[in-house]
Scaffold this motif. Structure first.
Motif, PDB file in Angstrom:
ATOM      1  N   ILE A  25      22.476  65.693  65.635  1.00 44.99           N
ATOM      2  CA  ILE A  25      21.398  65.117  66.439  1.00 44.99           C
ATOM      3  C   ILE A  25      21.624  63.625  66.620  1.00 44.99           C
ATOM      4  N   GLY A  26      22.180  63.009  65.598  1.00 51.32           N
ATOM      5  CA  GLY A  26      22.346  61.565  65.655  1.00 51.32           C
ATOM      6  C   GLY A  26      23.571  61.095  66.424  1.00 51.32           C
ATOM      7  N   GLN A  27      24.360  62.003  66.998  1.00 47.94           N
ATOM      8  CA  GLN A  27      25.600  61.576  67.648  1.00 47.94           C
ATOM      9  C   GLN A  27      25.383  61.276  69.123  1.00 47.94           C
ATOM     10  N   ARG A  28      26.136  60.338  69.612  1.00 46.46           N
ATOM     11  CA  ARG A  28      26.171  60.083  71.049  1.00 46.46           C
ATOM     12  C   ARG A  28      27.413  60.684  71.675  1.00 46.46           C
ATOM     13  N   ASP A  29      28.461  60.745  70.881  1.00 42.77           N
ATOM     14  CA  ASP A  29      29.709  61.295  71.378  1.00 42.77           C
ATOM     15  C   ASP A  29      29.645  62.814  71.287  1.00 42.77           C
ATOM     16  N   MET A  30      29.846  63.475  72.410  1.00 43.63           N
ATOM     17  CA  MET A  30      29.648  64.926  72.400  1.00 43.63           C
ATOM     18  C   MET A  30      30.666  65.645  71.532  1.00 43.63           C
ATOM     19  N   MET A  31      31.885  65.135  71.515  1.00 47.57           N
ATOM     20  CA  MET A  31      32.883  65.809  70.692  1.00 47.57           C
ATOM     21  C   MET A  31      32.484  65.724  69.215  1.00 47.57           C
ATOM     22  N   ARG A  32      32.020  64.552  68.822  1.00 53.08           N
ATOM     23  CA  ARG A  32      31.556  64.412  67.438  1.00 53.08           C
ATOM     24  C   ARG A  32      30.385  65.331  67.187  1.00 53.08           C
ATOM     25  N   LEU A  33      29.525  65.384  68.185  1.00 49.92           N
ATOM     26  CA  LEU A  33      28.335  66.219  68.041  1.00 49.92           C
ATOM     27  C   LEU A  33      28.738  67.666  67.772  1.00 49.92           C
ATOM     28  N   VAL A  34      29.639  68.152  68.614  1.00 51.93           N
ATOM     29  CA  VAL A  34      30.040  69.546  68.424  1.00 51.93           C
ATOM     30  C   VAL A  34      30.694  69.725  67.057  1.00 51.93           C
ATOM     31  N   ALA A  35      31.437  68.714  66.662  1.00 50.89           N
ATOM     32  CA  ALA A  35      32.071  68.807  65.346  1.00 50.89           C
ATOM     33  C   ALA A  35      31.006  68.959  64.258  1.00 50.89           C
ATOM     34  N   PHE A  36      29.973  68.165  64.361  1.00 51.23           N
ATOM     35  CA  PHE A  36      28.939  68.259  63.332  1.00 51.23           C
ATOM     36  C   PHE A  36      28.185  69.582  63.412  1.00 51.23           C
ATOM     37  N   THR A  37      28.014  70.103  64.633  1.00 43.53           N
ATOM     38  CA  THR A  37      27.374  71.417  64.691  1.00 43.53           C
ATOM     39  C   THR A  37      28.229  72.424  63.938  1.00 43.53           C
ATOM     40  N   SER A  38      29.541  72.229  64.025  1.00 45.04           N
ATOM     41  CA  SER A  38      30.404  73.164  63.304  1.00 45.04           C
ATOM     42  C   SER A  38      30.220  73.044  61.810  1.00 45.04           C
ATOM     43  N   VAL A  39      30.048  71.817  61.359  1.00 48.43           N
ATOM     44  CA  VAL A  39      29.790  71.649  59.927  1.00 48.43           C
ATOM     45  C   VAL A  39      28.564  72.486  59.551  1.00 48.43           C
ATOM     46  N   SER A  40      27.575  72.396  60.388  1.00 47.54           N
ATOM     47  CA  SER A  40      26.352  73.157  60.125  1.00 47.54           C
ATOM     48  C   SER A  40      26.625  74.661  60.138  1.00 47.54           C
ATOM     49  N   HIS A  41      27.368  75.101  61.155  1.00 45.27           N
ATOM     50  CA  HIS A  41      27.622  76.536  61.262  1.00 45.27           C
ATOM     51  C   HIS A  41      28.488  77.048  60.116  1.00 45.27           C
ATOM     52  N   PHE A  42      29.453  76.240  59.737  1.00 49.21           N
ATOM     53  CA  PHE A  42      30.279  76.667  58.616  1.00 49.21           C
ATOM     54  C   PHE A  42      29.444  76.798  57.351  1.00 49.21           C
ATOM     55  N   GLY A  43      28.437  75.934  57.255  1.00 48.75           N
ATOM     56  CA  GLY A  43      27.528  76.066  56.125  1.00 48.75           C
ATOM     57  C   GLY A  43      26.896  77.440  56.092  1.00 48.75           C
ATOM     58  N   VAL A  44      26.496  77.906  57.280  1.00 50.58           N
ATOM     59  CA  VAL A  44      25.885  79.237  57.339  1.00 50.58           C
ATOM     60  C   VAL A  44      26.875  80.301  56.886  1.00 50.58           C
ATOM     61  N   MET A  45      28.107  80.173  57.371  1.00 54.51           N
ATOM     62  CA  MET A  45      29.106  81.181  56.974  1.00 54.51           C
ATOM     63  C   MET A  45      29.292  81.193  55.466  1.00 54.51           C
ATOM     64  N   ILE A  46      29.395  79.995  54.910  1.00 56.39           N
ATOM     65  CA  ILE A  46      29.650  79.939  53.470  1.00 56.39           C
ATOM     66  C   ILE A  46      28.450  80.481  52.704  1.00 56.39           C
ATOM     67  N   LEU A  47      27.288  80.171  53.208  1.00 59.35           N
ATOM     68  CA  LEU A  47      26.090  80.763  52.602  1.00 59.35           C
ATOM     69  C   LEU A  47      26.190  82.281  52.607  1.00 59.35           C
ATOM     70  N   GLY A  48      26.602  82.814  53.750  1.00 57.97           N
ATOM     71  CA  GLY A  48      26.719  84.268  53.857  1.00 57.97           C
ATOM     72  C   GLY A  48      27.736  84.823  52.889  1.00 57.97           C
ATOM     73  N   ILE A  49      28.854  84.131  52.786  1.00 61.06           N
ATOM     74  CA  ILE A  49      29.918  84.645  51.927  1.00 61.06           C
ATOM     75  C   ILE A  49      29.472  84.655  50.464  1.00 61.06           C
ATOM     76  N   PHE A  50      28.858  83.541  50.066  1.00 60.75           N
ATOM     77  CA  PHE A  50      28.568  83.435  48.644  1.00 60.75           C
ATOM     78  C   PHE A  50      27.227  84.037  48.251  1.00 60.75           C
TER      79      PHE A  50
END
Lengths: 626, 254, 498, 99, 526
Positions: free
Chosen positions: C299-324
């Motif tokens: 949410i805090g990013q202005r650069d869209m590429m960075r933004l998408v990168a951070f969304t991935s961090v969030s999504h990967f969190g979900v995956m890891i939550l699911g795995i563990f």
């Protein structure tokens, strides 16, 4: 026809897809295809209704499994459509009102270059809404649930070249999503408790679950319902949602989507049956919202926002009814249906007014429109009477039942809920009458360049049909408790309890309050002159006008701290998390620079390092080895 | 049993001169002290039943190695004198502490050893040869390679082949004259001096001292006279024409 | 048995070699050749996938085992189960799209040739990693893959590309090297012999003390957590995303980072079930932090590429939550999410890349009102964006809901907190959409063209796939059910035993 | 008197030699320190040889002498080369290589 | 007088004899072939023939060998499989080094000064250059060094080890001093290397004296046997052992005995650095392995402390120091210090695995080292008038090398990746082997530190790769660098690069060989 009920979803969906994919090529005929798709869905629903009516009451639930949605090891979800009285009621309401609004929109949006896209979105909405009500599992319901959210987002933001409109669309989506969290958690809870997400299993296993589980699920469902149905405290988006074209408001924000919360509660009856505490909360939320909406409605000058507030308030009634349990479910749905007609009619009327008034929405600029748009006046008037609950118009049958039901019970509850419902009726009468009189009566306050005129037939015909519905549907359905019986397989049969006050007293009280409310409105806005600028108002009025400062509260409690939080986090991420890495890198280099001094180019220092190293090693090993 | 007298003599003869390594300023002194140490060690070897080794020690170390050192010292300037002021911070203390530590460590280690002495075996050449050419014969042979390496290495580092064709004396002379040098030999130091005067620069025909006619060694030792005294003496006795030399006068005033 | 997997691994590598060996005159054809190779790869893969026995998806199929370095117990052992198959599918699908996306990126023929060859090379490694049945082989490919990627980031991209490339490499290498210690230790803990590193031989056959097992688990996990950017070792990703070429970033995040989660499932859980049990609560905490933290930072990013990168961090969190969470449904969901996230984030990166290719900036504030100018672009972007916020009907939804619902029974609090990301996701996606595409058309803004045919060819297949799997996720879940069940059984049996 | 005393002596000489390497700037002197260390080792070898009643120690000392001689040749050659280039044999002087 | 001719099995000594003999003949060639250019060719061919012959005989021996090997002379020298493995390694490095020695620039310059005795910058130096002088003595010196190192790996007696050490050390000291460019540095390096080398050999020797005093023995196995027997002399023994080990650790370049490494590596002529970096380390490792495994292993417990401390210090210090270098050669030198630490990691626990792992590790390391320095020797500064000068060793000068010469830069990158231990290079397999050995011996904390050091080290390796490939040639500096392409150097680079790759991908065969080499013929207990 129930086995083909999927066509009801597929037709508008396909139409939406075609309209979106073909693009400008479909501009010429796209809207008619949209109408046809919606109409086709209505016909499918009608066929299903006939088929169900032909069956015995207890067989009136047909579950069609199309295919497996999630064939997981533990979680198994089918794409199954459940055609039962409740869902078919909704299907018919959605498709019927929806089709009328489609027709209306053909004219209303005539001059918009993106009309085709608008119809695509409308179709998408209808499809999603139908999926929502036809789904036979919470997960599939959630698909529709989010789908209508998306359609609503697209439609509210249809004119998103205006910044505020785009913001309004976003806001609607966000707040809806807050509610969605509730549904997600509720599904998690259900999966934990029942191991499945379909209605049948849930209903089957709910009685054996603990009250705590059911209460938790119920409360989470309520959160979801609050988001979608704009109930307190998630009501803030509905007013802003009026940014969308008026047919949208009629379809989504009056007749269908906002009622999805009520549908969810009623559909989850097996859960709420086992969770009385949750029910009380539902009722309380409903009561609170109905008053809140009413107060807001009294202060709004924007005709659409006033109607939106009214919607909030009316859905509050439905929630209240749903919260009352088995005795209220049917009435909630009943009111939902009648409200769908009269509120849609009134929204279309408002649209018609705006159409004639060059998109003016401020009621203080209206007045005396009765003469200029007679059809609108009549249809709107019928809706007005219906919402006021004047017998024999439909609102009377549905609302009065709710007020009666609210007075049933023991302890404080009947008095509080019943009182709220009763007062709400009076307030409703006041603000609706205020709206009606300010718009159609009194002196003309419009400017010279506005030439109010009646809308074309494509718009008036749907309004007329809805007005007829507003007038007589209640009576038709109420006769012999037709509707209640129809819903009984779903909502269960309610034992008849007597309210804490006698029914005639209640009816009399209600009507009295309604008349008083309407009377005050007539005195203040019908007869007297209405100032074109809103007068300086008391704190109470200001509070109501500003939606109880909900936006300020949200801004202060969520938005601002949220912004600060994100900004701080962005800074911390760079400075601390990433900084730690960079600092560490610099630390290594610093270590290198420091060690470099040892390598000073002086061979004697080198020899000294060697010898020091040797002596230390030797000392440690010799001493350690002894 | 080794004679304690021998031990103490050797100890004094080695330790004290070896301290020169640490404290003496002149390299030559140090080299001579080390020679002394080597001789002391040779004595120790003889006393320890290794007469052959003692002799070799004298021959190799005192006779060859240390002479080589001296030779190189001469080459790089026998006047090498080292300032004992330490330039590296803390180096002195580190050095003394670690060396002291090493000594203490070694001594304490040796002190813990109990070795019962075996019967003495005198290392006369014959016995040594027997062992050397039996067990250590391969080492011997490899030592050959080592010596070749050393010789080649030293040659590579120091030997300069003739880079230009050898010049005849006539050519050399011609070149010198062309370069503007004196056609005759330079005067020796002490010319015109009145005492044994290697330390007195020669005077040129104008009576000015020729500084570089004195050995650089003396110069460094600051044992060189500047010749003024002798010139003055000359002036007081010699022919008066010299006084008309303006250059000499200026020199005198200085 | 036809050696499908070896050929799938070798083909792109050979392609890369061919590209580098091309005579100067033929270099201009590099991208066509590269595309051709990937198309052949897809066809080959399709042929293989059709022969895959879904009923036995939990077992390794198309197994090939050749001795490689018997002295250290490693072999060239390939084989895929359902999860691996799906991820290979993702790799072979996304690579040609990345090639198409980079079609016009380089003016210089030589640079273009190099980029294409590097993409092919990394495809080869990706397939290899997802098919590796040997821990050592996995490790080797895992590390070796850094090389082409490093060059892809460092040579082709923005101003900060060298910094980003080095950062990426050092992060990955640090994780990888610590993992190496565990790989070494694995040899001694396992049965040994000439095939000591075969996963099926190692699973359950490790003789380790509790402390050892935990340490080794952590070593593996750290490497994977860096790959699947998990807070707090995520910081390399935004920097890379910001500066690298969008195609590179798309491949990196969409496919390569899945190696992290893939490794967690197929190595961490399988090899060290007991330690995984032990670590799960802590990991879930970090996963939840990642979910929320990534979303907030996005949410805090202005650069869209960075933004998408951070969304991935969030999504990967979900995956890891699911795995563990070790639940059948949550693991299925996480595995499915790996695939879906690849589609949606890959598409998102590529779309932002198209925007950047037009104007040279990924700053949201540089844009405004584009919907009226480029409606198709806007619509495409919106759909892809909606997939990223897990809207039902698009495939990521199914996986996310499976994780949330599936993990709820054991990690209710974690799910509840993570569910907040549902709102946050709406915020970051829709606010971005709003700032870029809605509002009045900006006269001063950069000139933006509508999506070209090539770009549509890149984006739309991904959308089609997302829709398909959004409505019929069963197609993919059929491949995941058995492997997930195996993994869960592995972990829970240990639990029962312990 | 036990021959072990000569080993003590050797240890002291060895330490003095090593201190010289650390302390002296003159390359030749430092090198002489190394030579002293080698000689100390020789003394120890000979003393132990005497203690053990063996000749091996002496032979070794003999080898050491040869090796030391070779080393001296090479070392001095290098020192001379350095002197030719820099006109100094101070060990402090050449310190271009550092860091 | 009853002298019995000692029993010596000469045949197994053939490789060493060939090399040392050839070295001696090489010295004679110096005398008899007058023209420097011819001499160079003759020396090169002759040296190559000799080394190849030595390699051939060594391999033939390996193949023909039945069992563990041959005791050449009781107590003194043993040629077992382990020794042969190391000998071949060193001969291979010798061959590559020899080729590099003979390599020339386009302008016909060799890496060595035309005349060692001239003062840098003097008229004589110029004259000698004009006359086309060449110090072709480096070829026999190299052969001596190779011979000495081969002996070093095979001898089994402390005093013999000392002699062998000096044989190759003296040759190296001289070669270090003979750079053609930057001669002052070269001589400075030689002086430092020599002085510290002499110092360390004195330490070693005193250690031998103490060991002899404690055990009455100097032969490895005998000392090993005696260690268990003696009592009351432990302290003496331990002190001696530490001193001996210090002497060897010095040659390996382990901290704190590493200080000569960066200076000598930087100052020496690059071909010499290449040879020295690879071969010395291998030889010293070989000797260390042999001593530790055949002589001192009863002291395992005591020594493990020493090795752990030194290994950790080497990895840490080598890495952080390499991090801040701006000179390519110096950076590689510090990296070699760190590698010394990795080598010592293998000693943790003194497992049998280490004996098999180390030859491979050193082979991988040595090939990459020779290759890397060969690349360094090809990158030259060019002055404004176009004259090609000394090697461009400042890191900044390597910017954009990938554009100037992709193959050269690619090879360099490969070597660097191998140093860093990235998979698919020989360095990775080597590192894996070494770490395996350590883990097998319970040294996983060491491995962990090693891994962290590798991670940090990756930074500076990668920095050079970044410079070569990802950085553009600086504005205005397009002509300041000349990339040579001497065919001989190119040959070396190609061979080493190919070997690094092949050994990284398909190391199985060689690992088998080295697994066979993991045996010592003479052990204290049997």
């Amino acid at each position: 026809m129930t086995s083909l009920i999927w066509l009801a979803i597929a037709l508008p969906l396909a139409s939406a897809a075609i309209l979106l994919c073909l693009g400008r090529r479909a501009d010429a005929w796209g809207h008619w295809m949209g109408v046809a798709a919606s109409g086709g869905a209505f016909l499918v629903g009608l066929g299903a209704l006939i088929e169900l009516l032909g069956k015995a009451a207890e067989d009136r639930a047909v579950d069609t499994t199309l295919y497996t949605f999630i064939p997981g090891g533990d979680l198994h979800v089918d794409v199954g459509l459940l055609a039962d009285p409740l869902s078919i009621t909704f299907v018919l309401l959605i498709t019927f009102v929806g089709t009328l609004i489609h027709v209306y929109s053909v004219a209303y949006m005539e001059h918009d270059p993106d009309r085709r896209r608008f119809f695509a979105y409308l179709n998408l909405f209808v499809a999603a809404m139908l999926l929502l009500v036809l789904a036979d599992s919470y997960l599939l319901l959630f698909v529709g649930w989010e789908g209508v959210g998306l359609a609503s987002y697209l439609l509210i933001g249809f004119w998103n070249q205006k910044r505020e409109y785009a913001t309004a669309a976003n806001k609607a989506f966000f707040v809806n999503r807050v509610g969605d969290i509730g549904l997600i958690i509720a599904m998690g809870l259900m999966f934990t408790s029942f191991g499945a997400l379909d209605f049948a299993t849930v209903a089957e296993q709910a009685p054996s679950a603990t009250t705590a589980q059911l209460t938790a699920i119920g409360l989470m469902l309520l959160v979801a319902a609050c988001g979608k149905s704009a109930q307190f405290p998630l009501q803030s988006w509905l007013g802003d949602a009026m940014a969308g074209p008026t047919p949208v408001s009629a379809l989504i924000h009056a007749a269908t989507m906002v009622t999805a919360g009520v549908y969810l509660i009623v559909r989850s009856a097996p859960i709420f049956d086992g969770a009385p505490d949750a029910r009380v909360v539902v009722a309380a939320v409903g009561a609170m919202t109905l008053l809140l909406g009413a107060f807001i409605g009294m202060a709004k000058d924007d005709i659409k926002k006033a109607l939106a507030a009214s919607t909030m308030s009316q859905i509050g009634y439905m929630m209240l009814a749903a919260g009352l349990g088995p005795i209220g479910y049917a009435f909630a749905i009943f009111h939902l249906v009648t409200h769908g007609f009269f509120k849609a009619g009134m929204f279309l009327g408002a649209g018609s007014v705006m159409h004639g008034m060059k998109d003016q929405v401020d009621m203080r600029r209206f007045g005396a429109l009765r003469g200029a748009m007679i059809v609108t006046w009549v249809t709107f008037g019928l809706g007005w009477l219906a919402i006021l609950g004047i017998p024999p118009f439909s609102g009377y049958f549905s609302k009065d039942k709710i007020i009666e039901a609210a007075f049933v019970g023991e302890g404080w509850q009947p008095w509080v809920f019943g009182g709220a419902a009763l007062i709400g009726a009076g307030l409703t009468a006041f603000y609706m009458s205020r709206l009606f009189f300010m718009t159609f009566h009194g002196k003309a306050r419009w400017t010279d360049d506005q030439h109010p005129h009646e809308s074309p037939a494509l718009m008036t015909v749907p309004m007329i049909i809805l007005a007829v519905g507003s007038a007589f549907l209640g009576l038709f359905l109420a006769v012999g408790d037709r509707f209640t019986h129809w819903l009984e397989p779903v909502t269960g049969h309610a034992e008849h309890h007597d309210p804490v006050l006698p029914i005639p007293v209640l009816i009399a009280a209600t009507l009295t309050l309604v008349v008083i409310g309407a009377g005050i409105a007539w005195v203040k806005y019908g007869r007297a002159d209405v100032p074109e600028e809103a007068p300086a108002a008391s704190l109470a009025t200001l509070t109501a006008r500003n939606d109880f400062f909900q936006d300020s509260v949200n801004r202060a409690v969520f938005q601002r701290p949220g912004q600060h939080l994100t900004r701080t986090l962005v800074y911390l991420d760079a400075a601390v998390v990433d900084g730690a890495v960079n600092k560490q890198a610099r630390g290594w280099a610093g270590l290198g620079e420091a060690s470099r001094r040892l390598q000073n180019g002086q061979v004697r220092t080198y020899a000294a390092t060697m010898l020091v190293g040797l002596v230390i090693l030797a000392a440690v090993i010799v001493v350690g080895g002894l | 049993m080794v004679s304690p007298v021998l031990f103490w003599v050797v100890a004094l003869l080695t330790v004290i001169p070896s301290l020169a390594l640490l404290f003496a300023r002149k390299a030559v002194h140090i080299a001579m002290s080390i020679v002394c140490v080597m001789v002391g060690l040779a004595a120790a070897y003889v006393g320890l039943g290794a007469p052959f080794l003692g002799v070799v020690q004298i021959v190799v170390y005192t006779g060859a190695v240390m002479m080589l050192f001296l030779f190189v010292l001469m080459l790089v300037g026998v006047d090498q004198r080292e300032d004992l002021k330490e330039t590296l911070r803390g180096q002195r203390w580190i050095a003394l502490f670690t060396a002291g530590g090493l000594a203490i460590l070694l001594i304490s280690v040796i002190g813990r050893v109990s070795i019962s002495p075996q019967e003495e075996q005198v290392g006369n050449p014959e016995d040594i040869a027997l062992v050397l050419f039996d067990r250590y014969v391969l080492v011997m042979e490899v030592l050959g390679a080592l010596l070749i390496t050393a010789a080649v290495g030293a040659l590579v580092m120091t030997h300069t082949p003739r880079l230009l064709p050898r010049k005849t004396q006539a050519e050399v002379h011609a070149a010198r004259v062309l370069a503007g040098a004196d056609p005759v030999n330079k005067p020796m130091p002490g010319v015109y001096a009145r005492h044994n005067a290697l330390d007195v620069p020669a005077l040129d025909p104008d009576g000015n001292p020729i500084e570089h006619s004195v050995s650089r060694v003396l110069e460094v030792r600051e044992q060189m006279s500047d010749g003024d005294e002798f010139r003055a003496r000359l002036e007081s006795t010699a022919n008066p024409e010299d006084h008309q030399n303006p250059q000499a006068e200026a020199e005198g005033e200085k | 048995m036809f050696p499908f997997l070896t050929i799938l691994v070798a083909l792109p590598a050979v392609g890369a070699a061919v590209l580098w060996a091309l005579p100067a005159s033929a270099r201009g054809r590099a991208r066509e050749i590269a595309l051709g190779v990937t198309v052949i790869e897809i066809v080959l893969f399709a042929v293989m996938a059709l022969q895959f026995d879904k009923a036995d998806a939990g077992a390794f199929q198309f197994s090939e085992t050749y001795a490689w370095i018997p002295q250290i117990g490693t072999s060239w052992a390939l084989g895929v189960n359902g999860i691996g198959l799906l991820l290979i599918a993702l790799s072979v699908i996304l690579t040609p799209l990345a090639i198409l996306a980079a079609w016009r990126e380089d003016k210089d023929v030589k640079a273009r040739r190099d980029y294409m060859a590097l993409i092919l090379l990394s495809l080869s490694f990706m397939v290899g990693i997802f098919a590796a049945r040997d821990v050592f082989l996995f490790y080797v490919l895992f590390e070796a893959m850094l090389i082409p990627l490093y060059f892809m980031i460092g040579r082709f991209g923005g101003v900060q590309r060298r910094y980003a490339a080095v950062k990426f490499l050092l992060f990955s290498l640090a994780g990888g090297l610590i993992m190496l210690v565990a790989v070494v230790a694995l040899y001694f803990a396992g049965p040994g012999g000439e095939q000591a590193f075969l996963t099926d031989q190692l699973a359950g056959a490790l003789e380790l003390t509790t402390a050892q097992e935990r340490l080794m688990f952590l070593a593996f996990f750290l490497a994977f957590a860096i790959k699947a950017p998990m807070v707090p070792v995520h910081t390399w990703l935004p920097d890379v995303a910001e500066t690298a070429r969008p195609g590179t970033t798309a491949l990196l995040v969409a496919v390569l980072d899945k190696i992290g989660t893939f490794g967690m499932i197929s190595l961490c859980l399988v090899l060290f079930p007991e330690a995984a049990q032990w670590a799960a609560p802590g990991i879930i905490v970090f996963a939840v932090i990642s979910v929320i933290y990534g979303a907030l930072l996005a949410i805090g990013q202005r650069d869209m590429m960075r933004l998408v990168a951070f969304t991935s961090v969030s999504h990967f969190g979900v995956m890891i939550l699911g795995i563990f969470a070790f639940q059948q449904t949550s693991v299925e969901g996480a595995a499915l999410y790996m695939f879906n996230h690849g589609l949606s984030t890959g598409a998102l990166f590529l779309l932002v890349g198209f925007l950047v290719a037009r104007t040279g900036t990924a700053d949201v504030d540089a844009y405004g009102g584009l919907q009226r100018v480029v409606p198709v672009f806007a619509g495409t972007f919106l759909i892809v964006g909606l997939s990223s916020l897990s809207l039902p009907g698009l495939s990521p939804f199914v996986s996310e809901i499976m994780v949330f619902v599936g993990a709820y029974p054991v990690a209710a609090v974690a799910v509840i907190i993570s569910a907040v990301s549902v709102v946050l996701a709406a915020l970051y996606i829709l606010r971005t959409y709003q700032r870029v595409f809605t509002g009045p058309v900006r006269e001063d803004g950069p000139q933006v063209r509508e999506l070209s045919l090539r770009e549509r060819l890149v984006a739309w297949p991904l959308i089609a796939l997302m829709l398909l799997l959004g409505f019929a996720p069963g197609i993919a879940i059929d491949y995941l059910r058995d492997p997930s069940a195996d993994v869960v059984a592995q972990v829970t049996i240990e639990e029962a035993g312990a | 008197m036990n021959a072990i005393n000569f080993v003590y002596l050797a240890a002291i000489l060895f330490s003095i030699g090593s201190a010289a390497v650390l302390l002296r700037r003159n390359a030749i002197v430092a090198f002489m320190g190394v030579e002293l260390m080698l000689n100390a080792a020789n003394l120890a070898l000979v003393a132990f040889s005497r203690l053990h009643g063996q000749l091996d120690g002496q032979i070794m000392a003999f080898f050491v002498m040869v090796v030391a001689a070779a080393e001296v040749v090479v070392g001095l050659a290098i020192i001379i080369a350095v002197f030719r280039a820099r006109q100094t044999i101070s060990l402090d002087e050449p310190a271009e290589l550092k860091g | 007088m009853n002298f019995v001719t000692p029993e010596i099995a000469w045949a197994p000594l053939a490789p060493i004899i060939i090399v040392l003999g050839a070295a001696s003949i090489g010295v004679l060639i110096e005398a008899f072939v007058r023209t420097p250019a011819t001499r160079r060719s003759v020396q090169l061919v002759f040296g190559l023939v000799a080394l190849v012959a030595a390699l051939g005989t060594a391999i033939a021996q390996w193949v023909a060998l039945d069992g563990g090997g041959t005791v050449v002379q009781q107590f003194m020298l043993t040629v077992d499989r382990q020794a042969l493995a190391w000998q071949t390694l060193i001969v291979v490095f010798g061959i590559l080094g020899l080729i590099l020695f003979a390599s020339r620039t386009r302008a016909g310059e060799s890496a060595f000064t035309p005349l060692g005795s001239t003062a840098p910058g003097s008229i004589e130096e110029t004259l000698a250059r004009r006359r086309g002088f060449e110090v072709t003595e480096v070829f026999p010196l190299l052969l001596f060094a190779v011979g000495g190192m081969m002996l070093f790996t095979s001898v089994t007696d402390y005093i013999f080890l000392f002699v062998a050490l000096e044989v190759f050390s003296l040759a190296l000291y001289i070669m270090v001093a003979l750079a053609r460019r930057r001669r002052l540095m070269s001589q400075e390096a030689a002086l430092k290397y020599f002085l510290l080398g002499a110092f360390s050999s004195a330490l070693y020797l005193f250690g031998v004296a103490l060991i002899y005093g404690a055990t009455t023995q100097t032969s490895f196995a005998a000392v090993g046997r005696a260690i268990d027997v003696i009592s009351g002399r432990d302290a003496l023994l331990l002190a001696g052992v530490v001193l001996v080990l210090v002497g060897l650790l010095f040659k390996i370049g382990a901290v704190p005995f590493h200080s000569w490494t960066p200076d000598a590596y930087q100052g020496a002529p690059t071909p010499v650095t290449a040879f020295m970096g690879a071969a010395t380390k291998a030889a010293a490792t070989a000797a260390l392995v042999r001593i530790v495994y055949t002589s001192l292993y009863p002291l395992e417990w005591e020594m493990s402390w020493l090795f752990w401390a030194v290994a950790i210090a080497s990895m840490a210090l080598g890495t952080v120091l390499a991090l801040v270098q701006t000179n390519v050669k110096r950076m590689l030198a510090y990296s070699s210090v760190a590698h010394a630490g990795f080598i010592l990691v293998a000693f943790a626990g003194f497992t049998e695995e280490a004996v098999a792992a180390l030859p491979f590790y050193l082979l991988a390391y040595g090939l990459a080292t020779i290759g890397a320095f060969a690349v360094v020797s090809q990158v030259r500064e060019r002055s404004e008038d176009g004259a090609v000068g000394a090697e461009a060793v400042r890191l900044g000068q390597w910017a954009g090398l990938g554009k100037r010469s992709p193959l050269l830069a690619g090879a360099m990158a490969l070597f660097l990746l191998s140093f860093a231990g990235i998979p698919l290079t020989a360095g990775f397999i080597g590192k894996f082997e070494v770490f395996s050995a350590a883990v097998a011996g319970g040294g996983w904390p060491l491995v962990l530190i090693g891994v962290i050091a590798s991670a940090v080290a990756a930074f500076f390796y990668v920095r050079l790769v970044v410079l070569m490939f990802l950085t553009d040639i600086p504005e205005g500096a397009e002509d300041s660098i000349e990339v040579e392409d001497g065919p001989l150097a190119k040959l070396v680079i190609v061979v080493t690069a190919a070997a690094v790759l092949v050994l990284g991908i398909l190391p199985a065969g060689l690992l088998d060989v080295y697994a066979d080499a993991a045996q010592f013929l003479v052990l204290p207990n049997g």
